[in-house]
Design an enzyme around this catalytic site. Structure first.
Site, PDB file in Angstrom:
ATOM      1  N   HIS A   1      -7.743   0.390  -4.507  1.00  0.00           N
ATOM      2  CA  HIS A   1      -8.577   1.207  -3.626  1.00  0.00           C
ATOM      3  C   HIS A   1      -9.048   2.405  -4.448  1.00  0.00           C
ATOM      4  CE1 HIS A   1      -6.534  -0.224   0.396  1.00  0.00           C
ATOM      5  NE2 HIS A   1      -7.078  -1.203  -0.296  1.00  0.00           N
TER       6      HIS A   1
ATOM      7  N   CYS B   1      -3.715   2.483  -4.394  1.00  0.00           N
ATOM      8  CA  CYS B   1      -4.626   3.286  -3.583  1.00  0.00           C
ATOM      9  C   CYS B   1      -4.670   4.686  -4.174  1.00  0.00           C
ATOM     10  CB  CYS B   1      -4.203   3.331  -2.119  1.00  0.00           C
ATOM     11  SG  CYS B   1      -5.353   4.316  -1.124  1.00  0.00           S
TER      12      CYS B   1
ATOM     13  N   TYR C   1     -14.317   4.426   8.134  1.00  0.00           N
ATOM     14  CA  TYR C   1     -14.990   3.222   7.651  1.00  0.00           C
ATOM     15  C   TYR C   1     -16.465   3.222   8.034  1.00  0.00           C
ATOM     16  CZ  TYR C   1     -10.401   1.670   6.312  1.00  0.00           C
ATOM     17  OH  TYR C   1      -9.173   1.575   5.701  1.00  0.00           O
TER      18      TYR C   1
ATOM     19  N   HIS D   1       0.849  -1.188   0.000  1.00  0.00           N
ATOM     20  CA  HIS D   1       0.000   0.000   0.000  1.00  0.00           C
ATOM     21  C   HIS D   1       0.884   1.237   0.000  1.00  0.00           C
ATOM     22  CE1 HIS D   1      -2.841   3.035   1.369  1.00  0.00           C
ATOM     23  NE2 HIS D   1      -3.833   2.187   1.176  1.00  0.00           N
TER      24      HIS D   1
ATOM     25  N   ASP E   1     -12.879   2.018  -0.134  1.00  0.00           N
ATOM     26  CA  ASP E   1     -12.031   2.615   0.899  1.00  0.00           C
ATOM     27  C   ASP E   1     -12.790   3.684   1.660  1.00  0.00           C
ATOM     28  OD1 ASP E   1      -9.740   2.659   2.404  1.00  0.00           O
ATOM     29  OD2 ASP E   1      -8.458   3.502   0.882  1.00  0.00           O
ATOM     30  N   HIS E   2     -12.121   4.704   2.158  1.00  0.00           N
ATOM     31  CA  HIS E   2     -12.733   5.677   3.061  1.00  0.00           C
ATOM     32  C   HIS E   2     -13.959   6.339   2.426  1.00  0.00           C
ATOM     33  CE1 HIS E   2      -8.365   6.224   4.621  1.00  0.00           C
ATOM     34  NE2 HIS E   2      -8.898   5.073   4.998  1.00  0.00           N
TER      35      HIS E   2
END
Length: 400
Positions: free
Chosen positions: A313, A286, A373, A248, A356-357
C-alpha cells in the site's frame, strides 16, 4: 509493481469500467456479501472473478478474507472457524487467486476521528486526533480503565496531557458532535467492509462494548500466541495451494481501547515472521499505517522486509507536532513513497500495489464514496505513483 485498486463489489459507486479507463491492472476486493465466518464457495468466487476479467483486469488480491474475532481472542469455536478459513483458501486457490491481505486487529479495523479534515488547497483528508479518540473512549464508550490508560499513554517525542485536552473538549462537545464521532470511528470506517459494524447499526456503542468484553484478560502475549496458532494451522493449506498470507499493520500503530496491537513496529513484524517462519507467511507493507507512528522508519522497514512482502500500500502520513496525524500527499509525508518504489521494484517488480487512501477533491464528498476511498483523489494519487514507478523503472533499467 502491478497497479491495483480496492473495489467494493458491484454495489461500489466506482465501477470497473471507470477503473479500466484510468489504467488499473488488478482488482483488490472481497466477497462483501458473505457473512463473517462463512465459507467462501468456489461458485461465488468464480462469478466475481469472471466479472472482473470481463473488464480486462484480474482479481489480484483478496482484501480481506476476514479473521473472525473468535480466532483472535481464542474462542471455543476457533478451530471450527480455522477449518472454514482453510476451505475458503482452497476455493480461492482453485480459482487462481493466491494473495490474501488480512489483519489481526481486535474489534476495530483502521480508525480515524475526522473523515473530511480540510486541507489548505480545498481538498480534505482522513485525520486522527488522539484527544478526540480519548474523549470517545472515556465519555462516549465509557470503557472501564480508559482514563487510566490515557493518563499513561505516550507518543514518542511528544509531551502532551491528553486528559486535560479531553476535559477541554468535553466543555464544547454537543450531542451532534458525539454522534458524528461515533459515526466516524465505528460506522463509516467499518461499515463498508466485512467487519463487525454495519451501516444503519442501531446500537453501535452497546455492540462495541460486547466485543471489547470478549478480550478481557487478553494481553499482547496472548494475542500474539493466538496469531501464531492461526498461522501455524493454515500454513500447510497455504503450502498445498500456493497461498500467500500478508498481514496488514495495525492502524494506527498504537494500542487503543485497552486492546493490544501486535503489528505496529519493527519488533512486532520481526516477531510474527519468525514465529511462523514460512515464506507463505508475509506482510502487507502499508506505508501509510507504518508512517503514522513516529517510532517507525518506513524506508528502513521496507529494506528489511521487502523479501517477505507480498502486497504494497503506497501512501503516506504526516504527523503533527502533537502526534496527531493525517493522510499526506502521495509525494509528501514521512513515508518517502519514491524511495519505497525503488526498494520494491528492485525486489519484485510484479508485486501488486494500490495507492490506498486518497484526498477527497473536486466533488468526491458529494458522490457517496466510502470513507478514504474517493475516486478523483485516488485517481490523482495513482497518476502520481504511476509517474514515480515509470521513473524508477527507467533508473533501474526495468522493461515492462
Amino acid at each position: 509493481m502491478e497497479k491495483t485498486w480496492r473495489w467494493f463489489g458491484k454495489n461500489d459507486k466506482i465501477t470497473l469500467g471507470m477503473l479500466k479507463q484510468i489504467g488499473v491492472e488488478g482488482i483488490v476486493t472481497a466477497l462483501h456479501d458473505v457473512p463473517l465466518g462463512e465459507i467462501w464457495t468456489r461458485e461465488k468466487i468464480r462469478e466475481l472473478r469472471e466479472y472482473i476479467e470481463s473488464f480486462g483486469m484480474r482479481w489480484s488480491v483478496v482484501e480481506s478474507l476476514p479473521v473472525v474475532e473468535s480466532i483472535k481472542y481464542g474462542g471455543i469455536d476457533r478451530d471450527e472457524q480455522i477449518e472454514r478459513y482453510k476451505e475458503s483458501l482452497r476455493n480461492l486457490a482453485a480459482e487462481g487467486i493466491h494473495t490474501i491481505c488480512y489483519n489481526f486487529m481486535p474489534v476495530l479495523d483502521w480508525a480515524r476521528t475526522d473523515l473530511e479534515h480540510p486541507n489548505s488547497n480545498g481538498t480534505s483528508n482522513l485525520y486522527f486526533s488522539f484527544s478526540e479518540f480519548a474523549y470517545f473512549d472515556i465519555h462516549i464508550l465509557k470503557r472501564e480503565g480508559a482514563t487510566e490508560d490515557w493518563a499513561n499513554f505516550h507518543i514518542e517525542g511528544v509531551e502532551r496531557d491528553i486528559l486535560k485536552e479531553v476535559e477541554e473538549l468535553k466543555k464544547h462537545m454537543t450531542p451532534e458532535d458525539d454522534r458524528k464521532l461515533v459515526e466516524n470511528i465505528v460506522i463509516k470506517t467499518q461499515g463498508f467492509v466485512s467487519g463487525n459494524f454495519k451501516e444503519g447499526e442501531e446500537h453501535p456503542i452497546e455492540l462495541f462494548r460486547k466485543l471489547l468484553d470478549l478480550y478481557k484478560g487478553i494481553d499482547k502475549e496472548q494475542l500474539r500466541e493466538n496469531m501464531r496458532y492461526f498461522l501455524s494451522a493454515i500454513m500447510p493449506t497455504c503450502e498445498e495451494c500456493g497461498m500467500f498470507m500478508c498481514v496488514h499493520p495495525d492502524d494506527p500503530p498504537y494500542p487503543i481501547l485497552g486492546l493490544p496491537r501486535i503489528v505496529t513496529n519493527d519488533e512486532d513484524i520481526n516477531w510474527f515472521l519468525n514465529a511462523v517462519d514460512n515464506p507463505h507467511n508475509g506482510l502487507t507493507f502499508c506505508a501509510g499505517s507504518l508512517s503514522a507512528g513516529a517510532h517507525n522508519n518506513v524506508v528502513e522497514l521496507a529494506h528489511k522486509y521487502a523479501k517477505r512482502t507480498w502486497f504494497v500500500h503506497l501512501r503516506s502520513c504526516h504527523i503533527f507536532d502533537n502526534g496527531d496525524f493525517t493522510e499526506a500527499s502521495h509525494l509528501g509525508g514521512r513515508a518517502d513513497v519514491i524511495e519505497l518504489a525503488r526498494i520494491f521494484e528492485k525486489t519484485n517488480p510484479q508485486l501488486p500495489m494500490r495507492v490506498d487512501h486518497g484526498m477527497t477533491m473536486l466533488g468526491d464528498e458529494e458522490r457517496g464514496y466510502n470513507a478514504g476511498y474517493s475516486f478523483l483523489g485516488r485517481m490523482f494519487a495513482m497518476g502520481q505513483v504511476q509517474g514515480i514507478i515509470a521513473t524508477v523503472d527507467r533508473e533501474l533499467g526495468i522493461q515492462k
